[in-house]
Enzyme design. Structure first.
Site, mmCIF file in Angstrom:
data_model
loop_
_atom_site.group_PDB
_atom_site.id
_atom_site.type_symbol
_atom_site.label_atom_id
_atom_site.label_comp_id
_atom_site.label_asym_id
_atom_site.label_seq_id
_atom_site.Cartn_x
_atom_site.Cartn_y
_atom_site.Cartn_z
ATOM 1 N N HIS A 51 0.927 -1.229 -0.156
ATOM 2 C CA HIS A 51 0.036 0.091 0.018
ATOM 3 C C HIS A 51 0.844 1.233 0.050
ATOM 4 C CE1 HIS A 51 -2.651 2.800 2.206
ATOM 5 N NE2 HIS A 51 -3.445 2.737 1.063
ATOM 6 N N HIS B 100 -0.454 10.824 -2.095
ATOM 7 C CA HIS B 100 -1.616 10.681 -1.823
ATOM 8 C C HIS B 100 -2.344 11.815 -1.395
ATOM 9 C CE1 HIS B 100 -4.293 9.998 1.797
ATOM 10 N NE2 HIS B 100 -4.656 8.722 0.996
#
Ligand code: G3P
Ligand code: CA
Length: 246
Positions: free
Chosen positions: A9, A52
């Site tokens: 991730h 992100h």
């Protein structure tokens, strides 16, 4: 022993700064990690980059919104030292760099991030064009919390695997997936029950479970079967849980 796929991730973000080439390459070069998840946004000059947050402050030494900066401006930033001094000088990667880095043809889970759904579809188009240019169609899956983007990706490039990111347990999940033309469902893992996994399998979709970092939770998910891919910041923990010797 589990044969579920393991996705790192934001790259192997337990060991290196998230969404950097260091974190991504750690996963892409490990023989037992099957792929990486990472987040893609557009710069002001429409280059897909890997980061992100919509803002720069947490993971770089910049300030303000990603979309208000050109690629050149973003490349001048340090995206590593917030994590550890040893990563000083790490850059925000472009999507193109990640595609080039994927020499081993692992699975790239590209999460499209955009604050507001844009009718011009520039992010979708730019991402799909790069995936095609680097011949990675069979090695990517596209996901997004912006379900409209998945709808349009599937219409622009039906051969690309794509699916919605879902937090919680919405009603009419099957109908949603059908409407989008999805190939998979990417679900927040605490909502996954054996019954739901069974139903989703019967509907014909694979599952990505995020973000699974606790070994006890990994052990529970290991019992849900091979259709459930494990997306974790700590692939090493997953490898230990599944009894790997590497
Ligand atoms: O791919 C699942 C997960 O990455 C979604 O949440 O906030 O980590 O991008 P977030
Ligand atoms: Ca993500």
């Amino acid at each position: 022993m589990s044969n579920q796929l393991c996705l790192a991730h934001r790259g192997w973000s337990g060991k290196a700064p998230e969404n950097t080439l260091s974190a991504i390459n750690l996963a892409l070069n490990h023989p037992e990690v099957d792929g990486v998840e990472f987040d893609v946004q557009l710069t002001k000059d429409h280059i897909p980059v890997v980061i992100h947050d919509y803002t720069l402050e947490r993971t770089t030494n910049g300030r303000g919104l990603v979309r208000d900066h050109t690629f050149a401006e973003l490349r001048a930033l340090d995206a590593g030292s917030w994590y550890h001094d040893s990563f000083l000088g790490e850059k925000i990667p472009s999507l193109e760099e990640v595609l080039i880095a994927n020499q081993n043809h692992k699975q790239l889970n590209i999460e499209l991030k955009q604050m507001n759904s844009s009718p011009d579809r520039v992010l979708e188009e730019k991402v799909l064009r790069l995936v095609e240019q680097y011949d990675m169609e069979e090695h990517v899956v596209v996901t997004s919390f912006q379900h409209q983007m998945i709808y349009h990706v599937k219409r622009m490039a039906p051969q690309i695997k794509a699916g919605p990111l879902i937090y919680g347990m919405p009603m009419m999940l099957k109908e949603q997936a059908e409407h989008l033309g999805a190939d998979l469902l990417s679900l927040c893992y605490p909502y996954l029950t054996p019954e739901l996994v069974k139903h989703i399998g019967e509907w014909g979709y694979s599952i990505i479970a995020w973000t699974v970092d606790e070994p006890d939770h990994m052990r529970m998910l290991a019992h849900l079967g091979p259709s459930v891919q494990i997306c974790t910041n700590h692939p090493d923990r997953w490898l230990e849980v599944k009894g790997s010797t590497i």
